[in-house]
Design a protein around this motif. Structure first.
Motif, mmCIF file in Angstrom:
data_model
loop_
_atom_site.group_PDB
_atom_site.id
_atom_site.type_symbol
_atom_site.label_atom_id
_atom_site.label_comp_id
_atom_site.label_asym_id
_atom_site.label_seq_id
_atom_site.Cartn_x
_atom_site.Cartn_y
_atom_site.Cartn_z
ATOM 1 N N VAL A 100 -4.511 7.924 2.199
ATOM 2 C CA VAL A 100 -5.232 7.756 0.937
ATOM 3 C C VAL A 100 -6.496 8.607 1.014
ATOM 4 N N ILE A 111 -2.840 9.239 -3.298
ATOM 5 C CA ILE A 111 -2.162 8.261 -2.454
ATOM 6 C C ILE A 111 -0.778 8.784 -2.109
ATOM 7 N N LEU A 120 -4.604 1.437 -0.325
ATOM 8 C CA LEU A 120 -5.378 1.957 -1.457
ATOM 9 C C LEU A 120 -6.698 1.208 -1.621
#
Length: 460
Positions: A100, A111, A120
Motif C-alpha cells: 500500500v 493498493i 489499507l
C-alpha cells in the motif's frame, strides 16, 4: 485441453519463471494453498500460482491460456462464494501482492490486488486519512472495490467505487492495461460494479479523505428491546448528519472485554453508531439509544482501523450470506427484521444486520452499474457456523430473512454480499439497463470468458 506432455513442460517452465510460488496437486503445501475463508468450499484447482508482482500475473495468465485453463482470481479477502477457486482451473493468487503506497499530498492511495482492509487502513491512518472500506479488516480491497464497496464510511465518503481513481489490470490476453477516466474509459466505467469480469486487478488507486477523528457508540440490548433499539437507531439516522452511520445487528454475545460475562454466548441485539467526528458530538446523537435499557455500552473515540477489526469473523467456519436492499424502514419492517433476529441460529458467529444508505451514497454518480445506490436501507443476514449438520438450518434462516423483507425490496442487490443465486440476481446487482454495455466491454477484454469464476457477465 493441452496434452499431458505439453502441460508438464509448461508447468515446469512456470515454476522456473514465476518469482512467486507454484503449487500443483501432490505438491507439499497445495492443500493449504487451496483453503479459503468459507469452510463449505472444497475445490481442487489444477494449478495455483502465488504471484509476487504484476509480471508474475502476466506469466500466470499466459500459462493458463497456453493450456486452455479457466482462470480463477484470488485476492486478499473472503471469497465467501468460493469464486477464488475453481475445480481444474488455474488460480492466480494475489495474496503476496499487498503493498500500500499513500500519497498524502494528493490524498490518494495505491493498493496492490492482494491487500486487505487491514493493510489499507493501517497504512492511511498515520496521515489522518481514510477511504470507504468493508466492515471487516479481513475484507480484500480489490474485489470489494470492483463490486461497489459499502462500509461504515460510505454515507460520508461515498461507495468505495465512487473513490476509484484508476486501475491496473492484466487482461485475458495477458496484457497490462491501465484504466481511468481518460484512459480506457469504457473499461473504467465497467469496473464500477462489474467486478473481476474484465481482468485481474493488480493494483487500484483510490481517493482518500481527511478523517482526523472517529468515534463509535456500541450498545448491547436484550432481544426484547430490539424493536425499540432499531426504531430509535432509524430516527437518529434520519435526523442526523451524513457523518453518522452504523447498523443494528443481532449476534451471539462475543467474549470481548466490554461484554459482561453472563451475556457471552447469548442472543443479543446491538446498536452501533459510527461517526466521522469526536465523542462529544456522538454522545449527543446517541442519547436516545443510551436512554433505552441496555446491558453494556462502549462509547468513545476509536481509530477507524481498530473498529474495522472489532467484528471480524473467524476463518474456516461455514458461511452463507445474502442481502436485500430496501425502499424504507417502516415499523412493520422493523418488526419483521427483529422477528428473524429471534430465529437466528445461536450460539454461532452468525450476524443479522440492517444498515442505512443515503448521504454520499445517494448523492454519488448515477451513471455506473451500481443499481442499489438509491435504496434507503439494507438488510444483510450472514450465517456463520461450524457443524455441517447445521447447514440446512442456517441456509434456510438466511432465505427466510430475504423472504420476510421482500415486500420492501427495491429489487437491486450488492453482489459482494451474495453467492450463487442465479442469473436474475446477477442482473439485479448490475442493473438490467447496464447489462448490454457491460457485455460489450466483456467481449472487448475477455471474449472467451476466461474470467468466469465470478458473478459472470457473458461476452456478446
Amino acid at each position: 485441453m493441452a496434452s499431458l506432455s505439453k502441460a508438464g513442460a509448461a508447468l515446469v517452465a512456470l515454476r522456473e519463471d514465476l518469482v512467486g510460488e507454484v503449487f500443483a496437486p501432490g505438491d507439499p503445501g497445495f492443500d493449504e494453498a487451496r483453503v479459503v475463508f468459507n469452510g463449505m468450499i472444497d475445490k481442487r484447482p489444477a494449478v495455483i500460482a502465488q504471484c509476487a508482482d504484476a509480471k508474475d500475473v502476466v506469466r500466470a495468465v499466459r500459462f493458463g491460456r497456453e493450456l486452455d485453463l479457466p482462470i480463477a482470481v484470488r485476492g486478499g479477502g473472503h471469497s465467501v462464494a468460493g469464486t477464488a477457486l475453481g475445480d481444474g482451473a488455474l488460480v492466480v493468487d494475489l495474496r503476496r501482492m499487498h503493498r500500500v503506497t499513500v500519497d498524502p499530498a494528493a490524498e490518494a492511495v495505491r493498493i496492490e490486488g492482494g491487500a486487505t482492509m487491514s493493510h489499507l487502513d493501517r497504512a492511511t491512518q498515520p496521515y489522518g486519512l481514510a477511504t470507504t472500506g468493508g466492515r471487516a479488516s479481513t475484507t480484500g480491497v480489490g474485489g470489494f472495490v470492483l463490486g461497489g464497496g459499502t462500509g461504515w464510511l460510505d454515507r460520508a465518503f461515498g461507495l468505495a467505487v465512487d473513490n476509484l481513481i484508476g486501475a491496473e489490470l492484466v487482461t485475458a490476453g495477458a496484457e497490462q492495461v491501465h484504466a481511468n477516466a481518460d484512459e480506457n474509459p469504457e473499461l473504467f466505467w465497467a469496473l464500477h460494479g462489474g467486478g473481476g469480469n474484465f481482468g485481474i486487478a493488480t493494483a487500484l488507486t483510490l481517493e482518500l479523505h481527511e478523517l482526523p477523528e472517529f468515534s463509535i457508540a456500541l450498545l448491547l440490548y436484550r432481544p426484547q428491546f430490539g424493536p425499540d433499539a432499531a426504531r430509535t437507531f432509524r430516527e437518529i439516522i434520519i435526523s442526523g448528519p451524513d457523518a453518522v452511520s452504523g447498523a443494528v445487528l443481532y449476534l451471539t454475545g462475543p467474549p470481548l472485554e466490554f461484554v459482561p460475562e453472563h451475556l457471552v454466548g447469548l442472543r443479543l441485539c446491538a446498536a452501533l453508531l459510527t461517526y466521522t467526528g469526536g465523542e462529544d458530538d456522538l454522545r449527543k446523537l446517541a442519547q436516545p439509544l443510551l436512554a433505552l435499557p441496555h446491558e453494556a455500552e462502549l462509547v468513545g473515540d476509536l481509530p477507524y482501523a481498530d473498529l474495522q477489526c472489532m467484528l471480524d469473523d473467524p476463518p474456516g467456519q461455514r458461511n452463507y450470506w445474502s442481502a436485500e436492499y430496501l425502499t424504507a424502514l417502516p415499523d412493520e419492517l422493523v418488526d419483521v427484521y427483529c422477528a428473524r433476529g429471534e430465529d437466528m441460529p445461536v450460539p454461532t458467529s452468525t450476524q443479522h444486520l440492517i444498515f442505512p444508505q443515503g448521504g454520499a451514497i445517494a448523492a454519488g454518480p448515477h451513471g455506473y452499474p451500481v443499481p442499489y445506490r438509491d435504496a434507503a436501507w439494507a438488510v444483510h443476514p450472514f450465517a456463520v457456523w461450524e457443524d455441517p449438520a447445521d447447514d440446512e438450518r442456517a441456509v434456510a434462516w438466511v432465505r427466510d430473512v430475504r423472504a420476510g423483507v421482500r415486500p420492501w425490496s427495491t429489487g437491486a442487490v450488492y453482489l459482494n454480499f451474495i453467492g450463487e443465486e442465479g442469473a436474475e440476481r446477477v442482473r439485479a446487482g448490475l442493473g438490467a439497463g447496464n447489462l448490454l454495455r457491460l457485455e460489450k466491454v466483456k467481449r472487448a477484454y475477455d471474449p472467451d470468458n476466461v474470467f468466469r469464476f465470478n458473478h459472470n457477465i457473458r461476452p456478446i
